[in-house]
Design a protein around this motif. Structure first.
Motif, PDB file in Angstrom:
ATOM      1  N   PHE A 164       0.712  -3.814  -6.336  1.00 50.43           N
ATOM      2  CA  PHE A 164      -0.181  -2.835  -5.726  1.00 50.43           C
ATOM      3  C   PHE A 164       0.222  -1.426  -6.113  1.00 50.43           C
ATOM      4  O   PHE A 164       1.392  -1.129  -6.358  1.00 50.43           O
ATOM      5  CB  PHE A 164      -0.143  -2.989  -4.196  1.00 50.43           C
ATOM      6  CG  PHE A 164      -0.466  -4.391  -3.761  1.00 50.43           C
ATOM      7  CD1 PHE A 164      -1.771  -4.777  -3.520  1.00 50.43           C
ATOM      8  CD2 PHE A 164       0.545  -5.339  -3.654  1.00 50.43           C
ATOM      9  CE1 PHE A 164      -2.068  -6.080  -3.155  1.00 50.43           C
ATOM     10  CE2 PHE A 164       0.252  -6.647  -3.294  1.00 50.43           C
ATOM     11  CZ  PHE A 164      -1.057  -7.023  -3.041  1.00 50.43           C
TER      12      PHE A 164
ATOM     13  N   SER B  52      -2.601   2.482  -2.752  1.00 52.44           N
ATOM     14  CA  SER B  52      -3.379   1.462  -2.059  1.00 52.44           C
ATOM     15  C   SER B  52      -2.846   1.176  -0.659  1.00 52.44           C
ATOM     16  O   SER B  52      -3.486   0.503   0.131  1.00 52.44           O
ATOM     17  CB  SER B  52      -3.388   0.164  -2.877  1.00 52.44           C
ATOM     18  OG  SER B  52      -2.090  -0.387  -2.902  1.00 52.44           O
ATOM     19  N   ILE B  53      -1.636   1.658  -0.337  1.00 53.08           N
ATOM     20  CA  ILE B  53      -1.105   1.327   0.991  1.00 53.08           C
ATOM     21  C   ILE B  53      -1.219   2.484   1.956  1.00 53.08           C
ATOM     22  O   ILE B  53      -0.790   2.409   3.098  1.00 53.08           O
ATOM     23  CB  ILE B  53       0.357   0.858   0.925  1.00 53.08           C
ATOM     24  CG1 ILE B  53       1.268   1.961   0.370  1.00 53.08           C
ATOM     25  CG2 ILE B  53       0.483  -0.396   0.111  1.00 53.08           C
ATOM     26  CD1 ILE B  53       2.728   1.725   0.734  1.00 53.08           C
TER      27      ILE B  53
ATOM     28  N   GLU C 231      -2.974   1.871   5.482  1.00 55.81           N
ATOM     29  CA  GLU C 231      -3.193   0.427   5.500  1.00 55.81           C
ATOM     30  C   GLU C 231      -3.330  -0.091   6.947  1.00 55.81           C
ATOM     31  O   GLU C 231      -2.537   0.266   7.812  1.00 55.81           O
ATOM     32  CB  GLU C 231      -1.968  -0.218   4.844  1.00 55.81           C
ATOM     33  CG  GLU C 231      -2.170  -1.609   4.328  1.00 55.81           C
ATOM     34  CD  GLU C 231      -0.903  -2.082   3.598  1.00 55.81           C
ATOM     35  OE1 GLU C 231       0.202  -1.896   4.145  1.00 55.81           O
ATOM     36  OE2 GLU C 231      -1.033  -2.643   2.506  1.00 55.81           O
TER      37      GLU C 231
ATOM     38  N   GLN D 147      -4.989  -5.361   6.349  1.00 58.36           N
ATOM     39  CA  GLN D 147      -4.714  -5.074   4.938  1.00 58.36           C
ATOM     40  C   GLN D 147      -3.257  -5.337   4.590  1.00 58.36           C
ATOM     41  O   GLN D 147      -2.943  -5.810   3.501  1.00 58.36           O
ATOM     42  CB  GLN D 147      -5.059  -3.611   4.626  1.00 58.36           C
ATOM     43  CG  GLN D 147      -6.561  -3.378   4.570  1.00 58.36           C
ATOM     44  CD  GLN D 147      -6.909  -1.904   4.619  1.00 58.36           C
ATOM     45  OE1 GLN D 147      -6.117  -1.080   5.082  1.00 58.36           O
ATOM     46  NE2 GLN D 147      -8.107  -1.570   4.170  1.00 58.36           N
ATOM     47  N   TRP D 148      -2.383  -5.059   5.546  1.00 54.37           N
ATOM     48  CA  TRP D 148      -0.955  -5.334   5.312  1.00 54.37           C
ATOM     49  C   TRP D 148      -0.763  -6.833   5.106  1.00 54.37           C
ATOM     50  O   TRP D 148      -0.119  -7.271   4.167  1.00 54.37           O
ATOM     51  CB  TRP D 148      -0.118  -4.851   6.507  1.00 54.37           C
ATOM     52  CG  TRP D 148       1.353  -5.060   6.316  1.00 54.37           C
ATOM     53  CD1 TRP D 148       2.230  -4.218   5.691  1.00 54.37           C
ATOM     54  CD2 TRP D 148       2.126  -6.195   6.750  1.00 54.37           C
ATOM     55  NE1 TRP D 148       3.491  -4.766   5.702  1.00 54.37           N
ATOM     56  CE2 TRP D 148       3.465  -5.966   6.338  1.00 54.37           C
ATOM     57  CE3 TRP D 148       1.829  -7.372   7.423  1.00 54.37           C
ATOM     58  CZ2 TRP D 148       4.489  -6.886   6.594  1.00 54.37           C
ATOM     59  CZ3 TRP D 148       2.851  -8.275   7.675  1.00 54.37           C
ATOM     60  CH2 TRP D 148       4.164  -8.036   7.265  1.00 54.37           C
TER      61      TRP D 148
ATOM     62  N   ARG E 186      -1.964  -7.931   1.745  1.00 56.28           N
ATOM     63  CA  ARG E 186      -1.041  -7.588   0.653  1.00 56.28           C
ATOM     64  C   ARG E 186       0.096  -8.619   0.598  1.00 56.28           C
ATOM     65  O   ARG E 186       0.507  -9.060  -0.479  1.00 56.28           O
ATOM     66  CB  ARG E 186      -0.483  -6.177   0.865  1.00 56.28           C
ATOM     67  CG  ARG E 186       0.511  -5.758  -0.201  1.00 56.28           C
ATOM     68  CD  ARG E 186       0.598  -4.237  -0.321  1.00 56.28           C
ATOM     69  NE  ARG E 186       0.903  -3.577   0.925  1.00 56.28           N
ATOM     70  CZ  ARG E 186       2.144  -3.431   1.412  1.00 56.28           C
ATOM     71  NH1 ARG E 186       3.176  -3.879   0.745  1.00 56.28           N
ATOM     72  NH2 ARG E 186       2.335  -2.812   2.557  1.00 56.28           N
TER      73      ARG E 186
END
Ligand SMILES: Cc1cc2nc3c(=O)[nH]c(=O)nc-3n(C[C@H](O)[C@H](O)[C@H](O)COP(=O)(O)OP(=O)(O)OC[C@H]3O[C@@H](n4cnc5c(N)ncnc54)[C@H](O)[C@@H]3O)c2cc1C
Ligand code: FES
Lengths: 364, 398
Positions: B274, B278-279, B282, B286-287, B290
């Protein structure tokens, strides 16, 4: 046989210390004791533990546990309590229980008597699920709910429910040294009286005067009635143990009569009177943050979050649970007093009787 | 797999094959988060005596195995004793580092409140002091899993493991770096827990915090080395030299094994990396996503799972780093079902296949991106490569 004298013994001690250091190099990163614990968990140099050897029912909801303490056990004074750590559903739980055994028992075993509390985690486990041969954690005996020497001329024991336990510990050890003993004990019914048979036997042989109060039938004891039951109560050195209500009333009555210094009380739980808003609690060494309400002691909050919390009596008397408050505010549940700390202060607080009063940071 | 998926009415077709999450709406992602939170709660609510008994049993078995193996090695002059002792000690060291040390230090067993089995008190049989490892592993790696430039585990700062990472000539040597790192993996871990690369640059070397931590590492190395290479050999008397080689071998085996297992967790093909951006902001969902896409499992027998410290369930471990390791296998079918329902790629395979996949990546990414394609084309046309691929089913997804 040769007796070791000063220098020789010193040499032996330093040899032993050196051997221990070498042993640590053999087992690092764990300790030699971690291996020895697998073979001999009750040896004198180990962390103090005990093995439950026998379990005897006392009433329908109370049992006596006979425990073989580890070699490091230093004995007790009748009336004192011992902290016991048991694994209930895989979780280590510590609670205090009064010792009911003779302090000079020939077999070296000790006993405690536990009454199951509604929804009580440890007491129900010990009363209903524990089995002989279970290994438990122990701590040395503590507490000052004990008889003085010389013994008092006239004694009164005012107890209710499981509050009879420390008193039974004293009676079993010292009843022959006491000339004039009155025991006023409350329990719902006759069959609920823990040690009922033994107490009645002591009364029958005139070693004590026993007043049983069966509250299901006769109602709760009102200390206003005390004059009618034990006319000379104010002349007696008194030990009281039982529910908060009884102890609070006794303290009131004895201080009204101006003899409060003759009253010794043992509380099994703190009297929580003030709660408030909680907050976010951080345990900084463990790096854990949780939300806590304003009524739950930080000790419980931390334990539930898996933090290794030091503890003792769990009710504000032994200071075994003290930890530094690094930042934020906590409330003393006994009186509502707020303690605050600025970052880095490290004010010491008792976690067992303190709850969060806003965001706070405990150094554990 | 595709056939199975298309039979399920609750599964929607993938919208954009380039982005494995393009078919998921924001609501889908948050629902994934909710489902996983609920799964976590289920496990937490049912933790109990059985789990506690499990970890105590593993610890006891490991200690007995280590003690027994070391006792046998006192006579390592005799080849059968050397072999048996070395094998036993290797297994004991692997168990200690993986199923026991790694997982306890994750706090997986903190709920037991046993001070002897607690993340704050455990010290492991590894040259990296547990305090430092916990910081770099739990806080950095598990938080920033597979985020380029944030997660140091991603190539350990010495390797290029994603074509999104910039290429430097230094990376030409990465197959060699990786092999050396594998042999001395515990030192590699210590070095990167210390952030040695960064901290040895001029100006940082004198930082008191760095010096304190470096001292701590040196002390731990000394203790570990004294035990394995001085005290135990000396105790073996005439077998001293043999015990020394046995201990060295056990450490080497443990290093190679743990390195392989860990490589399988995030390097194989099919695992995503990633971008730092992108974080930002988050969400919980979403975490989780990932972690799902950034990890790979290893399939195998229960013994295999034990020996990997249940990191063979890397996906489950990354979703729930602090749940007891014996539970990962139990929840794996539910997690896999979730992947399938949301059409996500649950990367898993037997150890040889995953190790090969990771090594392939390391070889290829030692070259700049434009060269990679040429080499890949060349390899694909090369008959032995086809044979090998047949052997490992499919090293690379289509
Ligand atoms: C110095 C000392 C000596 C003690 N000696 C004894 C003894 O000899 N025998 C004995 O049985 N107990 C004794 N106790 C009490 C004991 O330590 C536990 O508090 C008790 O067994 C309840 O624990 P639990 O885990 O079962 O309840 P928990 O799970 O901790 O509590 C469950 C519920 O019960 C309530 N509760 C807890 N304790 C009490 C209580 N004492 N009375 C009424 N409600 C309560 C709680 O508020 C909660 O709602 C002693 C306590 C102290 C501090
Ligand atoms: S545990 Fe005894 S004072 Fe808190």
């Amino acid at each position: 046989m040769a007796v070791l004298t000063g220098p020789t013994r010193g040499a032996f001690a330093s040899l032993r210390a050196r051997a221990a250091r070498i042993a640590e190099f053999v087992t690092t990163p764990v300790l030699p004791s971690d291996y020895l614990d697998m073979i001999s968990p009750l040896r004198a140099s180990a962390d103090l533990r005990g093995r439950i050897e026998e379990i005897h029912p006392e009433t329908s909801d109370a049992v006596t546990l006979v425990i073989r303490p580890g070699g490091g056990w230093r004995g007790h004074v009748p009336g004192q309590y011992v902290r016991i750590g048991v694994d209930v559903d895989g979780v280590r739980q510590w609670r205090a229980y009064s010792l009911t055994s003779r302090a000079d028992s020939t077999d070296g075993r000790i006993s405690v008597t536990v009454k199951a509390m509604p929804d009580g985690v440890v007491s129900n486990y010990l009363v209903r699920r524990a089995r002989p041969d279970t290994l438990i954690q122990l701590d040395q005996a503590k507490g000052d709910f004990t008889l003085p020497s010389p013994r008092p001329g006239k004694a009164l024991f005012l107890t209710a429910g499981s509050g009879i336990t420390p008193v039974m510990g004293m009676l079993r050890n010292a009843v022959t040294e006491l000339d004039d003993v009155v025991v006023v004990h409350s329990a719902p019914r006759s069959s609920d009286v823990i040690f009922g048979g033994e107490l009645r036997q002591l009364a029958a042989t005139r070693q004590i005067r026993l007043v049983e109060r069966h509250t299901d039938v006769e109602g709760m004891l009102d200390l206003a009635e005390l004059d009618g039951i034990v006319a000379d109560w104010a002349e007696r050195e008194t030990w009281a143990c039982g529910p908060t209500g009884l102890l609070d009333a006794a303290e009131q009555r004895w201080s009204d009569a101006g003899v409060v210094d003759q009253l010794h009380t043992e509380r099994f739980r703190p009297s929580v009177i003030v709660t408030g808003e909680g907050g976010q609690v951080t345990f900084s060494k463990t790096d854990t943050t949780v939300d806590a309400d304003g009524a739950t002691p930080l000790l419980d909050t931390g334990e539930r979050a898996g933090v290794l919390m030091p503890s003792g009596c769990r009710m504000g008397i032994c200071f075994g649970c003290v930890a530094p408050l690094r930042d934020g505010a906590v409330r003393d549940l006994r009186n509502g007093e707020i303690t605050m700390a600025a970052p880095g202060d490290g004010v010491l607080i008792q976690t067992c009787v303190s709850a969060a009063a806003g965001t706070c940071d405990i150094e554990l | 797999m595709t056939a199975v998926i298309s039979e399920r009415p609750d599964v929607r077709p993938v919208a954009d094959p380039a982005d494995p999450t393009a078919h998921l709406s924001d609501a889908d992602i948050e629902n994934i988060g909710k489902e996983l939170d609920a799964l976590r709660e289920q496990v937490i609510a049912s933790r109990g005596e059985r789990d506690a008994a499990y970890i105590r049993r593993v610890i006891e078995a490991q200690r007995k195995l280590e003690l027994g193996s070391r006792a046998v090695l006192l006579f390592s002059l005799f080849p059968p004793a050397w072999l048996a002792g070395t094998a036993g000690l290797s297994i004991a060291k692997i168990l200690e580092n993986m199923e026991i040390g790694h997982n306890i230090m994750h706090g997986q067993w903190d709920w037991m409140r046993d001070p002897k089995i607690h993340s704050t008190t455990w010290e492991w049989d590894n040259v990296s002091p547990s305090d430092q490892w916990k910081h770099s592993h739990n806080q950095i790696h598990h938080t920033y899993t597979n985020v380029i430039g944030k997660d140091n585990d991603l190539g350990y700062g010495i390797m290029r493991v994603s074509s999104d990472q910039k290429w430097y000539p230094f990376y030409l040597g990465q197959p060699l770096w990786n092999f050396v790192n594998a042999c001395f993996f515990e030192f590699g871990i210590a070095a990167y827990d210390l952030e040695l690369g960064k901290n040895l640059q001029a100006g940082r070397r004198d930082d008191p915090d760095f010096r304190r931590r470096a001292k701590q590492v040196l002390r731990k190395i000394r203790r570990q080395a004294t035990k394995d290479y001085v005290v135990h050999p000396l105790l073996s008397g005439p077998s001293a030299l043999h015990t020394l080689t046995a201990n060295f071998t056990a450490n080497l085996v443990r290093n190679l094994w743990t390195h392989s297992v860990i490589m399988c967790g995030h390097f194989p093909y099919g695992v995503d990396t990633f971008e730092r951006s992108s974080i930002v902001g988050e969400t919980r969902g979403q975490w989780y996503l990932r972690q799902m896409l950034g990890s790979a499992n290893i399939s195998g027998s229960p013994f295999m799972h034990l020996m990997t410290g249940n990191l063979s369930h890397q996906i489950e471990h990354h979703l729930f780093p602090d749940l007891p390791s014996n539970r990962y296998g139990e929840i794996a079918p539910k997690v896999r079902d979730l992947f399938e329902r949301y059409q996500l790629n649950y990367v898993t395979g037997p150890l040889p296949k995953q190790v090969a996949s990771a090594w392939r990546k390391i070889f290829l990414l030692s070259l700049p991106n434009n060269a990679v394609e040429q080499v890949e084309r060349a390899i694909d046309g090369f008959p032995p490569a086809k044979l090998l691929r047949g052997l490992f089913n499919r090293v690379r997804p289509a």
